[in-house]
Design an enzyme around this catalytic site. Structure first.
Site, mmCIF file in Angstrom:
data_model
loop_
_atom_site.group_PDB
_atom_site.id
_atom_site.type_symbol
_atom_site.label_atom_id
_atom_site.label_comp_id
_atom_site.label_asym_id
_atom_site.label_seq_id
_atom_site.Cartn_x
_atom_site.Cartn_y
_atom_site.Cartn_z
ATOM 1 N N ALA A 127 0.742 -1.140 0.043
ATOM 2 C CA ALA A 127 0.058 0.141 0.090
ATOM 3 C C ALA A 127 0.985 1.268 -0.002
ATOM 4 C CB ALA A 127 -1.010 0.099 1.247
ATOM 5 N N THR A 128 2.156 1.158 0.665
ATOM 6 C CA THR A 128 2.790 2.445 0.541
ATOM 7 C C THR A 128 3.121 2.920 -0.736
ATOM 8 O OG1 THR A 128 3.674 1.703 2.811
ATOM 9 C CG2 THR A 128 4.968 3.368 1.648
ATOM 10 N N GLN A 184 -6.735 -0.680 5.577
ATOM 11 C CA GLN A 184 -7.198 -1.439 6.598
ATOM 12 C C GLN A 184 -8.825 -1.744 6.426
ATOM 13 O OE1 GLN A 184 -5.747 -2.454 9.405
ATOM 14 N NE2 GLN A 184 -3.787 -1.441 9.305
ATOM 15 N N SER A 204 -3.378 -3.405 0.631
ATOM 16 C CA SER A 204 -2.131 -3.934 1.167
ATOM 17 C C SER A 204 -2.745 -5.384 1.112
ATOM 18 C CB SER A 204 -2.035 -3.321 2.211
ATOM 19 O OG SER A 204 -0.959 -4.047 3.003
ATOM 20 N N HIS A 206 -0.805 -7.754 3.236
ATOM 21 C CA HIS A 206 -0.813 -8.460 4.633
ATOM 22 C C HIS A 206 -1.660 -7.766 5.591
ATOM 23 C CE1 HIS A 206 1.936 -5.206 6.979
ATOM 24 N NE2 HIS A 206 1.832 -4.809 5.761
ATOM 25 N N THR A 244 9.127 -7.432 -12.661
ATOM 26 C CA THR A 244 8.451 -8.721 -12.897
ATOM 27 C C THR A 244 7.262 -8.756 -11.746
ATOM 28 O OG1 THR A 244 10.155 -9.895 -13.726
ATOM 29 C CG2 THR A 244 8.758 -11.109 -12.668
ATOM 30 N N CYS A 330 3.917 2.475 12.321
ATOM 31 C CA CYS A 330 4.803 3.343 11.100
ATOM 32 C C CYS A 330 5.518 4.368 12.013
ATOM 33 C CB CYS A 330 3.906 4.004 10.279
ATOM 34 S SG CYS A 330 2.425 3.211 9.604
#
Lengths: 406, 96
Positions: A127-128, A184, A204, A206, A244, A330
């Site tokens: 997501a970052t 989230q 994201s 994870h 890739t 973070c």
């Protein structure tokens, strides 16, 4: 930093304990047994550590930081880690074709969860990266006054849900791009990029029981949203993100999205019940506990509580059997109180006493009850030691105190 | 193929629960058992044979996933880390 050093000392002390402990665990819990983390730093010729028996590990209540892989996700990924290891951009053989097919299937799974077209999904490393792609250069687009609105769908610290559909409507009417970081929220609350008029969305892996190292950015095609690539190279992912595409990871992301779509209602109902249980049981046993964040527009799985007259870090250290966090991962290295709590007007001292409880798909009632019990026990103990608490009990209004310099 | 009978569904249910209890990780184990119980209970009044067969097929696939993952995770859990003084002993209750 202090927390991790103390944890390491405690872990060493446990492994060095002599004599095997009696097995008989009475509750299903506290047996976060057998620390299998590879001990790479242990030299082979140190004094023999007596066989200590299983090492206890904490139970996990920090799902906003990261989530475990769902077994269904791992099952989907394994073939692509073992046998089907082709590069999805290889055009000339079956290894490439089957890898590409898997990648496109995953793309469809992600798109379907948010009501998008698969051509609007670009895979990224998380997501970052997605946020950076979405925001970069968009502000300096064609007209000088073109701007971008970027909002988190569900806040990772206090769990508040933003009024996305409203914001989307306003942006659309003013012809302003609307980006949301849905890390989230994806798979936990219903999202539809068309209903909510979202132009760009970050996803994201994870955070939704998928693998780490993968994410996606949704980029609207109609009307076309132009973004500039962060990473240039071979032109993969429609030129928007060269490199890739990691097939096993995107297969995991796709599987996680598909599972999330199926399980959203069941998970939401369960998590809501567990959250209710946690909050009610803590609040009925402890006075002066504040829940941060609007209770009405709130995602139940992220509970942020402030315990007055107790310092957050000391409570976290006391609750060493439970993996929790105060503030977001973070910003974990700094000692600043959370900017989110400051923004919602929380008093500085309450901001320092906040703890975030994360309830997820795999959280059990037992784990919640254990966490509640320990939390109550340690808050009471820490308050007993607190001179501020003593003053409050004596009826002194802390705000009226003039603290002297010395 | 004839639609699955009540007995077959129950057999499948028992097989899934039995297999799920073999997960060495506490969170996976409890989730699987709970989800299977709730899932079968939720659908217990379904009458349409086509729908029943779809549900049964999905359950069979999930049983396969559980079997594979139980096997995969038990070998991974048995893998020794650096120190050779660790014995295997009881299966752990959580996945590290």
């Amino acid at each position: 930093m202090l927390l991790r050093a103390a944890w390491r000392r405690a872990a060493v002390a446990v492994t060095a304990a002599t004599g095997p402990k009696a097995a008989a665990p009475t509750r299903g819990l506290r047996l976060r047994v057998r620390d299998l983390a590879p001990q790479s730093a242990v030299p082979a010729d140190t004094a023999a550590v007596p066989e200590a028996g299983p090492v206890l590990r904490p139970l996990y209540m920090d799902v906003q930081a990261t989530t475990p892989l769902d077994p269904r996700v791992l099952d989907a990924m394994l073939p692509y880690l073992v046998n089907y290891y082709g590069n999805p951009h290889s055009r000339t053989h079956a290894y490439g074709w089957e890898s590409e097919a898997a990648m496109e299937r995953a793309r469809q799974q992600v798109a379907s969860l948010i009501g998008a077209d698969p051509r609007e999904i670009i895979f990224t490393s998380g997501a970052t990266e997605s946020n950076n792609i979405a925001i970069k250069e968009l502000e300096a687009a064609i007209q000088p006054d073109t701007s971008l609105v970027s909002v988190m769908t569900v806040n990772n610290e206090i769990g508040v849900k933003q009024p996305i559909a409203e914001i989307g409507r306003i942006c659309s009417s003013r012809k302003v791009y609307f980006h949301t970081d849905a890390a989230q929220a994806v798979g936990k609350i219903p999202l539809d990029v068309n209903d909510m008029k979202i132009d760009l969305m970050s996803i994201s892996g994870h955070k939704i029981y998928g693998p780490k190292g993968v994410g996606a950015v949704y980029i609207r095609r109609r009307p076309r949203v132009r973004v500039e690539a962060l990473q240039s190279g071979g032109g993969q992912e429609r030129g928007m993100r060269s490199g890739t595409v990691p097939t096993p990871l995107v297969v995991g992301l796709g599987a996680a999205c598909e599972v999330a779509q199926q399980e959203m209602e069941y998970d939401h109902k369960r998590i809501s019940k567990l959250a209710e249980r946690l909050i009610q049981n803590i609040m009925k046993s402890l006075p002066d506990v504040v829940m941060n964040g609007d209770p009405e527009h709130h995602y139940p799985g992220c509970i942020n509580l402030s315990f007055a007259y107790v310092e957050g870090e000391s409570l976290l250290m006391a609750l060493k059997d439970v993996a929790l966090s105060s503030g977001s991962a973070c910003t974990s290295a700094s000692l600043e109180p959370s900017y989110v709590l400051r923004a919602i007007g929380t008093d500085e001292d309450l901001a320092h006493s906040s703890i975030r409880f994360g309830i997820g798909r795999f959280t059990t009632e037992e784990e919640v009850d254990y966490t509640v019990e320990k939390c109550i026990q340690h808050v009471k103990r820490l308050r007993e030691m607190s001179p501020l608490w003593e003053m409050v009990q004596d009826g002194i209004d802390l705000k009226s105190i003039k603290w002297t310099q010395h | 193929m004839a639609a699955s009978s009540r007995a077959q569904v129950l057999d499948l249910y028992r097989a899934m629960l039995r297999e799920s209890k073999r997960f060495s990780a506490y969170n996976y184990r409890t989730y699987a058992v709970r989800r299977i119980r709730d899932g079968f209970r939720e659908n217990k009044n379904v009458k349409d044979p086509v729908e029943i067969q779809t549900l049964v097929n999905k359950a069979k696939r999930d049983l396969g996933i559980i079997r594979r993952q139980v096997a995969e995770q038990s070998t991974a859990a048995g893998r020794k880390s650096g120190s050779s003084s660790r014995s295997l002993g009881k299966p752990c209750t959580t996945w590290p």
